[in-house]
Design an enzyme around this catalytic site. Structure first.
Site, PDB file in Angstrom:
ATOM      1  N   TYR A  18      73.972 -24.181 -82.518  1.00  0.00           N
ATOM      2  CA  TYR A  18      74.276 -22.860 -82.002  1.00  0.00           C
ATOM      3  C   TYR A  18      73.149 -22.246 -81.117  1.00  0.00           C
ATOM      4  CZ  TYR A  18      71.467 -21.325 -86.150  1.00  0.00           C
ATOM      5  OH  TYR A  18      70.576 -21.339 -87.359  1.00  0.00           O
ATOM      6  N   HIS A  54      72.012 -13.836 -92.010  1.00  0.00           N
ATOM      7  CA  HIS A  54      70.734 -13.675 -91.384  1.00  0.00           C
ATOM      8  C   HIS A  54      71.005 -12.764 -89.957  1.00  0.00           C
ATOM      9  CE1 HIS A  54      69.376 -17.588 -93.273  1.00  0.00           C
ATOM     10  NE2 HIS A  54      69.511 -16.475 -94.188  1.00  0.00           N
TER      11      HIS A  54
HETATM   12  C1  T46 Z   1      65.968 -20.078 -87.455  1.00  0.00           C
HETATM   13  C2  T46 Z   1      64.775 -20.707 -87.420  1.00  0.00           C
HETATM   14  C3  T46 Z   1      64.161 -21.459 -88.391  1.00  0.00           C
HETATM   15  N1  T46 Z   1      62.700 -22.092 -88.178  1.00  0.00           N
HETATM   16  C4  T46 Z   1      62.378 -22.778 -89.179  1.00  0.00           C
HETATM   17  C5  T46 Z   1      61.624 -21.819 -89.986  1.00  0.00           C
HETATM   18  C6  T46 Z   1      61.785 -22.546 -91.440  1.00  0.00           C
HETATM   19  O1  T46 Z   1      60.649 -23.114 -91.499  1.00  0.00           O
HETATM   20  C7  T46 Z   1      62.799 -23.330 -91.108  1.00  0.00           C
HETATM   21  C8  T46 Z   1      64.238 -23.226 -91.998  1.00  0.00           C
HETATM   22  O2  T46 Z   1      64.435 -21.709 -91.480  1.00  0.00           O
HETATM   23  P1  T46 Z   1      65.361 -20.953 -92.179  1.00  0.00           P
HETATM   24  O3  T46 Z   1      65.501 -21.342 -93.666  1.00  0.00           O
HETATM   25  O4  T46 Z   1      65.358 -19.789 -91.622  1.00  0.00           O
HETATM   26  O5  T46 Z   1      66.846 -21.624 -91.556  1.00  0.00           O
HETATM   27  P2  T46 Z   1      68.455 -21.074 -91.926  1.00  0.00           P
HETATM   28  O6  T46 Z   1      68.591 -20.533 -93.399  1.00  0.00           O
HETATM   29  O7  T46 Z   1      69.412 -22.150 -91.321  1.00  0.00           O
HETATM   30  O8  T46 Z   1      68.668 -19.946 -90.996  1.00  0.00           O
HETATM   31  C9  T46 Z   1      69.335 -19.795 -89.968  1.00  0.00           C
HETATM   32  O9  T46 Z   1      70.513 -19.937 -90.623  1.00  0.00           O
HETATM   33  C10 T46 Z   1      71.567 -18.625 -89.889  1.00  0.00           C
HETATM   34  C11 T46 Z   1      72.974 -18.768 -90.076  1.00  0.00           C
HETATM   35  C12 T46 Z   1      71.254 -18.308 -88.555  1.00  0.00           C
HETATM   36  O10 T46 Z   1      72.191 -17.676 -88.037  1.00  0.00           O
HETATM   37  C13 T46 Z   1      69.948 -18.065 -88.083  1.00  0.00           C
HETATM   38  O11 T46 Z   1      69.948 -18.781 -86.746  1.00  0.00           O
HETATM   39  C14 T46 Z   1      68.851 -18.537 -88.898  1.00  0.00           C
HETATM   40  O12 T46 Z   1      68.622 -17.536 -90.025  1.00  0.00           O
HETATM   41  O13 T46 Z   1      63.099 -23.645 -89.878  1.00  0.00           O
HETATM   42  C15 T46 Z   1      62.482 -22.338 -86.683  1.00  0.00           C
HETATM   43  O14 T46 Z   1      61.448 -22.990 -86.439  1.00  0.00           O
HETATM   44  N2  T46 Z   1      63.351 -21.821 -85.708  1.00  0.00           N
HETATM   45  C16 T46 Z   1      64.194 -20.771 -85.858  1.00  0.00           C
HETATM   46  O15 T46 Z   1      64.858 -20.394 -84.902  1.00  0.00           O
END
Ligand code: T46
Length: 186
Positions: free
Chosen positions: A132, A62
């Site tokens: 992080y 990401h």
């Molecule tokens: C990233 C983020 C997500 N969210 C909410 C949005 C979704 O409803 C839920 C899960 O989000 P997501 O599937 O994008 O989470 P990850 O797959 O862990 O994403 C992260 O994982 C990789 C490794 C990263 O470095 C980034 O910080 C980020 O992309 O949390 C938020 O409310 N705030 C945030 O900053």
């Protein structure tokens, strides 16, 4: 704070000092002045914390596009994970290349990943927690994903089984299919 350069210019491996005693340990997981004293001028506006239940959970690759591009300071708060950064800065001599490091609660290592890099990780233990710090706030409209197994990048995740993925990550495009709005040295 021990700071080690990596093969990707700007990506640094940090090892905060742990003060151990009969109770356990204390460590400053981030101190602006400590990094500034070593020439790293960075400040953060958001802390993230995620827990992944299964070993082999993979989140990434990401990044956020400007004007909400993020630098990140990544550590493993519980369990163990393999953390990866991929250089996507146009004109970089290491464009499309990756580095990966084992971060764990035990080793206390951190990875500092500047803007212009993809970030992802795969967990090595159940119930692994990642914490992080980010230099820009979450901006969903600027949130982008690249497929973790893009043959054009060729990351060796060290996995022995299929990863647990979000639907978003399972459907992510290869790097060649997305605009990479970062320029090396800018
Ligand atoms: C990233 C983020 C997500 N969210 C909410 C949005 C979704 O409803 C839920 C899960 O989000 P997501 O599937 O994008 O989470 P990850 O797959 O862990 O994403 C992260 O994982 C990789 C490794 C990263 O470095 C980034 O910080 C980020 O992309 O949390 C938020 O409310 N705030 C945030 O900053």
């Amino acid at each position: 704070m021990k700071i080690t350069k990596t093969a990707l210019d700007g990506v640094l491996l940090l090892e905060p000092k742990r003060f151990g005693d009969v109770r356990g340990f204390f460590a400053e997981s981030w101190n602006r002045q400590t990094l500034l004293a070593q020439g790293i001028d960075i400040d953060f506006v958001q802390d993230n914390h995620s827990m992944s239940e299964a070993a082999g959970t993979l989140r990434g690759l990401h990044f956020q596009t400007p004007p909400h591009a993020q630098a990140k300071l990544v550590r493993c708060a519980r369990g163990a994970l393999f953390d990866v950064a991929v250089d996507i800065r146009a004109g970089s001599p290491t464009f499309g290349q990756w580095v990966g490091y084992d971060l764990s609660f035990e080793n206390g290592l951190q990875l500092l990943i500047p803007e212009g890099f993809l970030h992802g990780f795969v967990t090595r233990q159940p119930d692994t927690e990642i914490a992080y710090k980010c230099t820009a706030h979450y901006a969903p409209d600027c949130d982008r994903a690249v497929r973790f197994d893009d043959p054009g990048i060729g990351i060796d995740w060290g996995m022995t089984c299929e990863p647990v993925l979000s639907d978003k990550d399972a459907a992510a495009p290869p790097l060649r299919a997305i605009e990479t709005p970062f320029v090396y040295g800018a």
